[in-house]
Design a protein around this motif. Structure first.
Motif, short mmCIF file in Angstrom:
data_model
loop_
_atom_site.label_atom_id
_atom_site.label_comp_id
_atom_site.label_asym_id
_atom_site.label_seq_id
_atom_site.Cartn_x
_atom_site.Cartn_y
_atom_site.Cartn_z
N ILE A 1 6.40 5.32 -11.07
CA ILE A 1 6.72 3.98 -11.61
C ILE A 1 7.75 4.10 -12.72
N LEU A 2 7.55 5.04 -13.64
CA LEU A 2 8.47 5.21 -14.76
C LEU A 2 9.88 5.60 -14.28
N ILE A 3 9.92 6.57 -13.36
CA ILE A 3 11.23 7.03 -12.87
C ILE A 3 11.92 5.92 -12.08
N ALA A 4 11.15 5.26 -11.19
CA ALA A 4 11.74 4.18 -10.39
C ALA A 4 12.17 3.02 -11.26
N MET A 5 11.39 2.72 -12.30
CA MET A 5 11.75 1.63 -13.22
C MET A 5 13.11 1.89 -13.85
N TYR A 6 13.33 3.12 -14.25
CA TYR A 6 14.61 3.46 -14.90
C TYR A 6 15.77 3.25 -13.94
N PHE A 7 15.68 3.79 -12.72
CA PHE A 7 16.80 3.72 -11.78
C PHE A 7 17.00 2.30 -11.25
N ILE A 8 15.90 1.56 -11.01
CA ILE A 8 16.05 0.18 -10.54
C ILE A 8 16.70 -0.68 -11.61
N PRO B 1 -5.50 12.36 -10.30
CA PRO B 1 -4.18 12.96 -9.99
C PRO B 1 -3.24 11.97 -9.31
N ILE B 2 -3.77 11.17 -8.36
CA ILE B 2 -2.93 10.18 -7.68
C ILE B 2 -2.43 9.13 -8.66
N THR B 3 -3.31 8.70 -9.59
CA THR B 3 -2.93 7.69 -10.58
C THR B 3 -1.82 8.21 -11.49
N ILE B 4 -1.98 9.45 -11.96
CA ILE B 4 -0.95 10.05 -12.84
C ILE B 4 0.37 10.17 -12.09
N GLY C 1 8.98 -4.94 -10.66
CA GLY C 1 8.48 -6.02 -11.50
C GLY C 1 8.75 -5.76 -12.97
N PHE C 2 8.50 -4.54 -13.43
CA PHE C 2 8.79 -4.19 -14.83
C PHE C 2 10.29 -4.25 -15.10
N ALA C 3 11.10 -3.80 -14.14
CA ALA C 3 12.55 -3.85 -14.32
C ALA C 3 13.02 -5.29 -14.43
N PHE C 4 12.40 -6.18 -13.65
CA PHE C 4 12.73 -7.61 -13.72
C PHE C 4 12.43 -8.16 -15.11
N ARG D 1 0.82 -1.21 0.00
CA ARG D 1 0.00 0.00 0.00
C ARG D 1 0.85 1.25 0.00
N LEU D 2 1.97 1.23 0.74
CA LEU D 2 2.81 2.42 0.86
C LEU D 2 3.80 2.57 -0.29
N ALA D 3 4.25 1.44 -0.84
CA ALA D 3 5.34 1.50 -1.83
C ALA D 3 4.99 0.78 -3.12
N TYR D 4 3.69 0.70 -3.47
CA TYR D 4 3.30 -0.07 -4.66
C TYR D 4 3.91 0.45 -5.96
N PRO D 5 4.13 1.78 -6.14
CA PRO D 5 4.76 2.20 -7.40
C PRO D 5 6.16 1.60 -7.58
N PHE D 6 6.91 1.50 -6.48
CA PHE D 6 8.27 0.97 -6.57
C PHE D 6 8.28 -0.55 -6.73
N ILE D 7 7.28 -1.22 -6.14
CA ILE D 7 7.16 -2.68 -6.32
C ILE D 7 6.78 -2.99 -7.77
#
Length: 365
Positions: A175-182, A166-169, A34-37, A24-30
């Protein structure tokens, strides 16, 4: 043994709550992880084979991923629009026939029935007429209240949808930024985890990772096979029934087949009702048979296809589908098999056996 079982249940509950609140708190990074994997094999290919810097390889992979997904979604939307245009033309072309049929139905059945009811009402005494009027008013108020609740629910749903935009956007951007760095630091993160986690547990995590990767890929392959089977049956049926624009409607129906139970019914049920109203009984009967074939195929093939691709017993798959449906509704038809996949992955990785040995109080490995 009771103490050990209690400890295991307590730890499972704690871990479950931790996973729930962490997601719930960190779902964008999770989700980003997954996408990075999923992207990592392509990134490694670009980096090692083509000697492209990893940062640029990650960027290219992300663009390819969303380019492919965007193209698929765009094509599906085009097909859906074509189908809607076709259906609107069909409906507008037959609207006069529908109105004439409804008018004939009113003249032959509804109006005579109303006149009989009116005559019966006039034959009642004043007390009986008042009683009937009170019943009509009572049911009218109940209907108005029900319609008001439906309208309020729709308004609330629309307002909630607008409020979460707004929260979804924002989540998508994270997600996009975290995906790149992960993905860029994937190897570094792997080395850190390898050094921070004891070797025994790290190997267990590797085993679970391998099992999950195999089973999750198998799950999606199974869904693609099921949708493809539905598409073949639908397109062949449409060709036999000589349906115009059959390919477009078959594509839409096959995509909707991913939705449990509702699926193709969103296309077939209204279509069958429309054919019955307009008097096209041959097409209505043909669509009924075709819809029944799709449903039967789905129910018979789903356990077998899932078990074949996931390496799970068909009965276990069927049980997971039923339990998921009972506990979580339609979404449970996805949650059930996914949970079963995770449990099987833990079993093959030796986690469940370790818990069993702990409960029994033995040190065997």
């Amino acid at each position: 043994m009771i103490l050990r079982v209690s400890i295991v249940l307590f730890l499972v509950t704690v871990v479950g709550l931790l996973i729930y609140f962490t997601f719930r708190l960190a779902y964008p990074f999770i989700i980003a992880a997954g996408f990075a994997f999923l992207l990592n094999p392509l990134v490694n290919l670009l980096t090692k084979k083509l000697k492209i810097p990893r940062g640029l390889s990650v960027l290219i992979s992300i663009l390819l991923l969303f380019g492919v997904l965007g193209s698929i979604i765009f094509l599906l939307i085009l097909k859906i629009i074509e189908g809607i245009e076709y259906l609107s033309l069909q409906i507008s072309g037959n609207i006069e026939t529908s109105l004439m049929y409804i008018n004939s139905l009113l003249n032959q059945n509804v109006i005579p029935l109303w006149e009989e009811i009116n005559q019966l009402f006039n034959n009642l005494n004043n007390t009986q007429q008042v009683t009937v009027q009170e019943y009509i008013q009572e049911y009218g108020l109940e209907l108005a209240t029900f319609l008001g609740k439906v309208g309020q629910a729709l308004a609330n749903g629309l307002s909630q949808f607008i409020s979460v935009l707004p929260i979804t956007i924002t989540a998508i951007l994270f997600i996009l930024i975290a995906m790149y760095f992960i993905s860029k630091d994937w190897d570094r993160i792997g080395e850190f985890l390898k050094g921070a986690i004891p070797p025994t547990y790290y190997q267990k995590m590797q085993d679970i990772n391998h099992e999950l990767k195999t089973k999750v890929v198998g799950f999606f392959i199974a869904q693609i096979i099921l949708i493809s089977l539905s598409f073949v049956i639908i397109i062949v049926g449409f060709m036999i029934l000589q349906i115009e624009n059959a390919l477009t409607i078959a594509v839409i129906a096959a995509v909707l087949d991913f939705l449990p139970y509702l699926g193709t019914g969103l296309i077939f049920v209204p279509w069958i009702i429309y054919c019955l109203i307009t008097g096209n009984y041959f097409l209505a009967f043909g669509l009924m048979i075709l819809y029944a074939l799709v449903l039967v195929q789905r129910q018979l093939a789903e356990p077998k296809v899932l078990s074949s691709n996931l390496g799970i017993n068909p009965l276990a798959t069927l049980i997971s589908l039923f339990i998921g449906l009972q506990l979580f509704g339609f979404v449970g038809l996805i949650i059930g098999p996914v949970t079963l996949v995770i449990l099987v992955a833990l079993y093959h990785a030796g986690i469940l056996q370790g818990i069993e040995l702990f409960i029994k109080g033995t040190n065997e490995k």
